[in-house]
Design an enzyme around this catalytic site. Structure first.
Site, PDB file in Angstrom:
ATOM      1  N   ASP A  95       0.843  -1.186   0.000  1.00 54.15           N
ATOM      2  CA  ASP A  95       0.000   0.000   0.000  1.00 54.15           C
ATOM      3  C   ASP A  95       0.886   1.247   0.000  1.00 54.15           C
ATOM      4  O   ASP A  95       1.618   1.497   0.965  1.00 54.15           O
ATOM      5  CB  ASP A  95      -0.866  -0.051   1.272  1.00 54.15           C
ATOM      6  CG  ASP A  95      -2.135   0.748   1.163  1.00 54.15           C
ATOM      7  OD1 ASP A  95      -2.117   1.795   0.488  1.00 54.15           O
ATOM      8  OD2 ASP A  95      -3.137   0.330   1.779  1.00 54.15           O
ATOM      9  N   ASP A 195      -2.828   4.663  -2.461  1.00 55.84           N
ATOM     10  CA  ASP A 195      -3.786   5.338  -1.590  1.00 55.84           C
ATOM     11  C   ASP A 195      -4.228   6.681  -2.196  1.00 55.84           C
ATOM     12  O   ASP A 195      -3.387   7.446  -2.679  1.00 55.84           O
ATOM     13  CB  ASP A 195      -3.087   5.579  -0.241  1.00 55.84           C
ATOM     14  CG  ASP A 195      -4.023   6.070   0.832  1.00 55.84           C
ATOM     15  OD1 ASP A 195      -5.010   5.383   1.116  1.00 55.84           O
ATOM     16  OD2 ASP A 195      -3.759   7.156   1.406  1.00 55.84           O
ATOM     17  N   GLU A 247      -6.761   3.807  -5.463  1.00 55.12           N
ATOM     18  CA  GLU A 247      -7.947   4.176  -4.691  1.00 55.12           C
ATOM     19  C   GLU A 247      -8.393   5.558  -5.158  1.00 55.12           C
ATOM     20  O   GLU A 247      -7.658   6.530  -5.006  1.00 55.12           O
ATOM     21  CB  GLU A 247      -7.644   4.203  -3.190  1.00 55.12           C
ATOM     22  CG  GLU A 247      -8.902   4.409  -2.381  1.00 55.12           C
ATOM     23  CD  GLU A 247      -8.655   4.982  -0.998  1.00 55.12           C
ATOM     24  OE1 GLU A 247      -9.499   4.793  -0.123  1.00 55.12           O
ATOM     25  OE2 GLU A 247      -7.618   5.634  -0.784  1.00 55.12           O
ATOM     26  N   HIS A 321     -10.839  -1.420   5.300  1.00 56.80           N
ATOM     27  CA  HIS A 321     -10.558  -0.925   6.647  1.00 56.80           C
ATOM     28  C   HIS A 321     -11.174   0.449   6.918  1.00 56.80           C
ATOM     29  O   HIS A 321     -10.992   0.988   8.004  1.00 56.80           O
ATOM     30  CB  HIS A 321      -9.041  -0.867   6.833  1.00 56.80           C
ATOM     31  CG  HIS A 321      -8.419   0.078   5.855  1.00 56.80           C
ATOM     32  ND1 HIS A 321      -8.388  -0.178   4.495  1.00 56.80           N
ATOM     33  CD2 HIS A 321      -7.849   1.303   6.019  1.00 56.80           C
ATOM     34  CE1 HIS A 321      -7.827   0.838   3.860  1.00 56.80           C
ATOM     35  NE2 HIS A 321      -7.487   1.745   4.762  1.00 56.80           N
ATOM     36  N   ASP A 322     -11.850   1.027   5.933  1.00 57.88           N
ATOM     37  CA  ASP A 322     -12.505   2.325   6.125  1.00 57.88           C
ATOM     38  C   ASP A 322     -14.023   2.203   6.158  1.00 57.88           C
ATOM     39  O   ASP A 322     -14.720   3.207   6.311  1.00 57.88           O
ATOM     40  CB  ASP A 322     -12.165   3.280   4.960  1.00 57.88           C
ATOM     41  CG  ASP A 322     -10.690   3.636   4.881  1.00 57.88           C
ATOM     42  OD1 ASP A 322     -10.018   3.623   5.925  1.00 57.88           O
ATOM     43  OD2 ASP A 322     -10.223   3.927   3.760  1.00 57.88           O
TER      44      ASP A 322
END
Ligand code: TEU
Ligand code: CA
Length: 547
Positions: A95, A195, A247, A321-322
């Site tokens: 990431d 990200d 993302e 995870h968000d």
């Protein structure tokens, strides 16, 4: 493209498995669970950031891109993980947080000590007439500019004030980013997730936003495509074996055609979030609203058809995870827990794109239902809780919103078994486990062929065994409210997916479909024969196939 029949499993290392019992999951913990991941049948593991970081945003605030935070282990642990994973044919996806660095990063520290070169790595602006440089709102609440007394200037942070935005206009910054990617490629990494990468290109002139929160000025910004093409060309683009996913925050589909278009040389695929805003009132995450299933169908169809037409590729997902847990959000985590989890899994896994499974999703993990604000750890949740109180909401109202929308819903320890702390660790973990770990855990499901876990395993296999699922054309079938039907077609082979939402329904299917002689290859109820009239129970799911 070689990644069309692959499935990615996302790991949030802090909450996956704690190998040394300090309450925090780690890299060795992932290595210990490879056998499980191999059982599931996934191809890639995306691991969220484990680089050196003060952990204000759990690693999305990177202080050193080349080293591993001791919380998670050592470089030797990572080498071991790469090697052991390769024995199962599993590859790693790292990431890359390139929109910002931690303010603890050496570049930022040098900048505030007066080093001009590094000041140009970030956005430092003077205040004019005692006003902040712009009125933009940070994604984590508050203004996006923080005062830096050393320089008597403000710096830009779209996220937390300890996450300073990098200035990609500066070619030196772009070179640094390329160097980081190449370093990890040389270590044997074969995948990257970037990200919030569509936020890296900021406008030439910074101005106030009087109609929004500022995002329209920096989302899919002016030079974004040329930056990505440059990064691609100078790092992963030369290598056939590398898979990349960006993302894309608040993006448009037109930009995604470019980000992931087959001939664009930017990225392999994109995450977009429009389908996860169907329970946001006024597009605002903090205003609760019942999920709109019709809107969901429409968004999925639009993205499926649009991306297909433009030879672009979707990353398919419900959870990360968000995000809150999908079974609590769109399914029913009480009466129809198992059935609704399977329906939602099918919905995503049979679409055109690459499915991502987020740790715990494959066993139907639920939202936290934490009862006090003290149980929450996420910086975004804690910031907004304070904002809600300041706005005059009662503590109960504020807690209710946080319970439903907190990113911590996806961050509780993975539920391995019914022992202490769900088998995640021997000591109290950094965040509390959900109380339901005694019922919902891997051990309970691994020997139960009817479990959610086994169902995910089957879906992964279907993608590998049926070309219409991995490569086929997506064709929506128009239906009534609360029913979602679509087909996937590859030459003469077809897959027909029939999904029912919450209520009992009767449906009629076109005669020409029935005559095709489909056979049912997967269901969360009973395998049935396709007939023109079907009575569907809540969350009923059927996948049909014809040669
Ligand atoms: O997320 C970006 C992002 O858009 C979300 O954090 C979103 O703003 C938030 O959920 C709003 O409700 C990425 C990472 O996935 C996230 O964990 C990081 O905190 C963020 O970037 C900053 O690096
Ligand atoms: Ca540990």
């Amino acid at each position: 493209m070689s990644f069309k029949n692959k499935v990615v499993y996302q790991i949030y290392p802090k909450s996956f498995y704690d190998s040394n019992n300090d309450g925090i999951g780690d890299l060795k913990g992932i290595t210990k669970k490879l056998k499980y991941l191999n059982f599931l049948g996934i191809d890639y593991i995306w691991i969220t950031p484990f680089f050196v970081s003060p952990q204000r945003d759990n690693g999305y605030d990177v202080a050193d891109y080349y080293n591993i935070d001791p919380l998670y282990g050592t470089m030797e642990d990572l080498d071991e993980l790469i090697l052991e994973a390769s024995k199962y044919g599993i590859k790693l996806m790292l990431d890359m947080v390139f929109n910002h660095t931690s303010t603890e990063h050496i570049w930022f520290k040098q900048a505030i000590q007066g080093n001009k070169k590094y000041q140009n790595y970030y956005f430092f602006k003077k205040s004019i007439d005692n006003k902040l440089p712009t009125n933009w709102v940070s994604k984590f609440g508050g203004n996006t500019w923080e005062y830096c007394k050393e320089l008597d200037m403000y710096y830009l942070h779209l996220f937390d004030k300890t996450q300073a935005d990098l200035n990609w206009e500066n070619p030196e910054v772009r070179k640094e980013m390329t160097k980081i990617v190449n370093f990890w490629i040389n270590k044997g990494i074969e995948g990257f997730r970037f990200d919030v990468v569509n936020l890296i290109s900021k406008p030439q002139i910074f101005k106030d936003d009087f109609i929004g929160d500022g995002r329209r000025f920096y989302t899919d910004g002016p030079n974004i495509h040329s930056y990505l093409k440059e990064l691609n060309k100078n790092s992963f683009g030369k290598l056939k074996n590398i898979v990349t996913v960006g993302e894309m925050s608040s993006t448009t589909i037109e930009n995604c055609y470019k980000y992931s278009g087959e001939k664009e040389n930017e990225l392999s695929m994109v995450f977009s979030f429009h389908h996860l805003k169907i329970d946001y009132k006024n597009k605002n995450k903090w205003e609760l609203q019942e999920a709109d299933f019709e809107e969901l169908k429409e968004i999925l169809n639009t993205w499926q058809l649009g991306m297909q037409k433009n030879n672009a590729w979707n990353a398919l997902f419900w959870c990360n995870h968000d995000q809150p847990r999908i079974v609590s959000r769109l399914g029913d985590d009480k009466i129809y827990w198992k059935k609704s989890a399977k329906m939602l899994a099918t919905m995503i896994h049979c679409l055109r794109g690459t499915p991502y499974i987020y740790q715990g999703e494959e066993i139907g993990m639920t939202n936290t239902y934490f009862e006090t604000i003290n149980d929450f750890k996420d910086i975004e949740s804690l910031n907004y809780y304070d904002i809600f109180l300041k706005e005059g909401k009662s503590p109960e109202e504020a807690l209710k919103i946080i319970q439903e929308r907190s990113r911590d819903n996806g961050r509780t320890p993975m539920q391995w078994n019914n022992k202490n702390f769900g088998g995640f660790s021997n000591i109290i973990p950094w965040i509390n486990p959900i109380k339901n770990f005694k019922q919902i855990n891997v051990e309970n499901q691994i020997n139960d062929c009817d479990s959610i876990l086994h169902y995910y395993k089957k879906l992964i296999q279907l993608r590998k065994n049926y070309l219409p699922i991995s490569e086929g054309e997506f064709i929506p079938v128009i239906t009534e409210k609360d029913i979602y039907i679509y087909k996937r077609k590859y030459n003469s082979e077809e897959i027909l997916v029939i999904l029912n939402y919450k209520n009992k329904k009767e449906i009629t299917l076109p005669k020409e479909e029935i005559e095709k002689n489909y056979s049912c290859i997967l269901s969360n109820n009973n395998i049935i024969k396709l007939t023109s009239k079907l009575t569907l129970e809540p969350f009923d799911t059927f996948v049909f196939y014809k040669k």
